[in-house]
Design a protein around this motif. Structure first.
Motif, PDB file in Angstrom:
ATOM      1  N   GLY A 167      -0.554   1.087  -3.329  1.00  0.00           N
ATOM      2  CA  GLY A 167       0.779   0.640  -2.961  1.00  0.00           C
ATOM      3  C   GLY A 167       1.297   1.383  -1.745  1.00  0.00           C
ATOM      4  O   GLY A 167       0.569   2.115  -1.070  1.00  0.00           O
ATOM      5  N   GLY A 169       2.882  -0.270   0.832  1.00  0.00           N
ATOM      6  CA  GLY A 169       3.067  -1.174   1.956  1.00  0.00           C
ATOM      7  C   GLY A 169       1.973  -1.069   3.004  1.00  0.00           C
ATOM      8  O   GLY A 169       0.856  -0.622   2.721  1.00  0.00           O
ATOM      9  N   VAL A 170       2.331  -1.483   4.215  1.00  0.00           N
ATOM     10  CA  VAL A 170       1.369  -1.566   5.314  1.00  0.00           C
ATOM     11  C   VAL A 170       1.852  -0.677   6.458  1.00  0.00           C
ATOM     12  O   VAL A 170       3.047  -0.657   6.775  1.00  0.00           O
ATOM     13  CB  VAL A 170       1.212  -3.020   5.799  1.00  0.00           C
ATOM     14  CG1 VAL A 170       0.197  -3.113   6.937  1.00  0.00           C
ATOM     15  CG2 VAL A 170       0.820  -3.930   4.648  1.00  0.00           C
ATOM     16  N   PRO A 264       1.555   4.552   2.381  1.00  0.00           N
ATOM     17  CA  PRO A 264       0.403   3.749   1.951  1.00  0.00           C
ATOM     18  C   PRO A 264      -0.836   4.628   1.733  1.00  0.00           C
ATOM     19  O   PRO A 264      -1.152   5.486   2.565  1.00  0.00           O
ATOM     20  CB  PRO A 264       0.186   2.779   3.116  1.00  0.00           C
ATOM     21  CG  PRO A 264       1.497   2.715   3.808  1.00  0.00           C
ATOM     22  CD  PRO A 264       2.099   4.088   3.682  1.00  0.00           C
ATOM     23  N   ASP A 289      -3.435  -1.041   4.605  1.00  0.00           N
ATOM     24  CA  ASP A 289      -2.660  -1.856   3.671  1.00  0.00           C
ATOM     25  C   ASP A 289      -2.784  -1.235   2.285  1.00  0.00           C
ATOM     26  O   ASP A 289      -3.796  -1.407   1.605  1.00  0.00           O
ATOM     27  CB  ASP A 289      -3.178  -3.294   3.684  1.00  0.00           C
ATOM     28  CG  ASP A 289      -2.297  -4.246   2.898  1.00  0.00           C
ATOM     29  OD1 ASP A 289      -1.649  -3.798   1.936  1.00  0.00           O
ATOM     30  OD2 ASP A 289      -2.264  -5.447   3.231  1.00  0.00           O
ATOM     31  N   ASP A 291      -1.193  -1.969  -0.337  1.00  0.00           N
ATOM     32  CA  ASP A 291      -1.046  -2.944  -1.419  1.00  0.00           C
ATOM     33  C   ASP A 291      -2.353  -3.700  -1.660  1.00  0.00           C
ATOM     34  O   ASP A 291      -2.805  -3.828  -2.801  1.00  0.00           O
ATOM     35  CB  ASP A 291       0.086  -3.917  -1.100  1.00  0.00           C
ATOM     36  CG  ASP A 291       1.434  -3.216  -0.949  1.00  0.00           C
ATOM     37  OD1 ASP A 291       1.680  -2.231  -1.683  1.00  0.00           O
ATOM     38  OD2 ASP A 291       2.218  -3.632  -0.085  1.00  0.00           O
TER      39      ASP A 291
END
Length: 305
Positions: A167, A169-170, A264, A289, A291
């Motif tokens: 998790g 985000g990016v 991230p 990434d 996620d």
């Protein structure tokens, strides 16, 4: 973050020089197999005459190993430097070392493990290398990993790497790959790069969970982890505690020490000491990434800056 110079893409027929900047060479059969892979791709490979020197656990004295690096780096005909193996010793030859003491074009430096110190020092000088198999490990790589190494240095795009997303985000940042143990020993030294905007890519081998804990705690206490914008974790292989010892697993330690950073993070990416060890160019812009669990190189390495 200053731009990094990527050396000109390699092509068959180019001259590469082999040096032993760290531990004494022991895996001679594996070394020869690694050499054959480069030669089979059409490269001319010259081996340092001191390649099998020994001085204790080192591949020769500091001065001998420093001279190997200097001779390869200053050779105007040489286009890339292949490291024989890791071990320990590269930090010793970086005392009073200056990458600018040459008149040749920048050239590729290829290696991992103890070579982390050379790669990070070169990165500070503004030149990108490749965190990739050394000669004694190359022949054990799967075909796709070998091809990725040649894609890295010959200027072709690199496929994304898939791991386990935690998790967060990016994020887009500058890739700085290395071995955790070696990198930890660079903290508070001139060889530690500025980490603002960096995606730190770490791996290790044969370190007990408590030692991983100790190193990551040092990173936390130093404030260094507060500067990075993402973390990519490769293999942490053979890092189990003895079965008779009460311990966290290495996975639990990584989660505990890194999971609260709010950035991230992707783990289980295919790079590190045990095959596969996917090539990672140093200093290129990448996308992490957290996620989807993907580390992506959006441009060909030869075009990155």
């Amino acid at each position: 973050m200053p731009s990094k110079i990527l050396p000109p893409p390699l092509k068959p027929g180019d001259l590469l020089r082999v040096i032993a900047p760290s531990g004494a060479l022991r895996e001679f059969e594996a070394f020869e197999r690694g050499l054959e892979i480069w030669r089979s791709r059409g490269y001319r490979v010259e081996i340092s005459p001191q390649i099998d020197d020994k001085w204790g656990y080192l591949a020769g004295t500091d001065e001998t190993r420093r001279q190997q690096l200097a001779a390869a780096w200053q050779d105007p005909d040489c286009r890339g430097i292949l490291c024989s193996r890791g071990g320990f010793g590269s930090t010793r030859i970086l005392e009073d070392w200056n990458w600018q003491q040459n008149s040749a074009l920048p050239k590729w430096l290829i290696g991992f493990s103890d070579i982390t110190a050379l790669l990070w020092s070169l990165y500070i000088a503004g030149i990108s290398g490749v965190h990739a198999p050394v000669l004694t490990t190359l022949a054990d790589e799967p075909d796709w990993s070998v091809e990725r190494l040649f894609d890295s240095v010959e200027g072709r795009p690199l496929a994304p790497l898939k791991g386990c997303g935690w998790g967060g985000g990016v994020v887009t940042g500058t890739l700085l790959p290395g071995n955790l143990t070696v990198a930890t020993n660079l903290l508070a030294t001139p060889i530690l790069p500025h980490l603002d905007g960096v995606i730190l890519a770490l791996e290790d081998v044969t370190e007990a969970p408590y030692r991983i804990d100790r190193m990551l705690t040092q990173w936390r206490l130093s404030g260094a982890l507060s500067q990075v914008c993402g973390i990519a974790l490769g293999g942490f292989t053979r890092c189990e505690a003895p079965p008779t010892v009460s311990s966290f697993s290495v996975e639990e330690v990584l989660r505990d020490r890194l999971g609260d950073l709010g950035i991230p993070i992707v783990s289980d990416l295919p790079f590190g000491h045990d095959s596969p060890n996917a090539a990672l160019p140093v200093g290129i812009e990448v996308i992490l990434d957290g996620d989807a669990g993907i580390l992506a190189m959006p441009t060909a390495a030869s075009n990155a800056s």
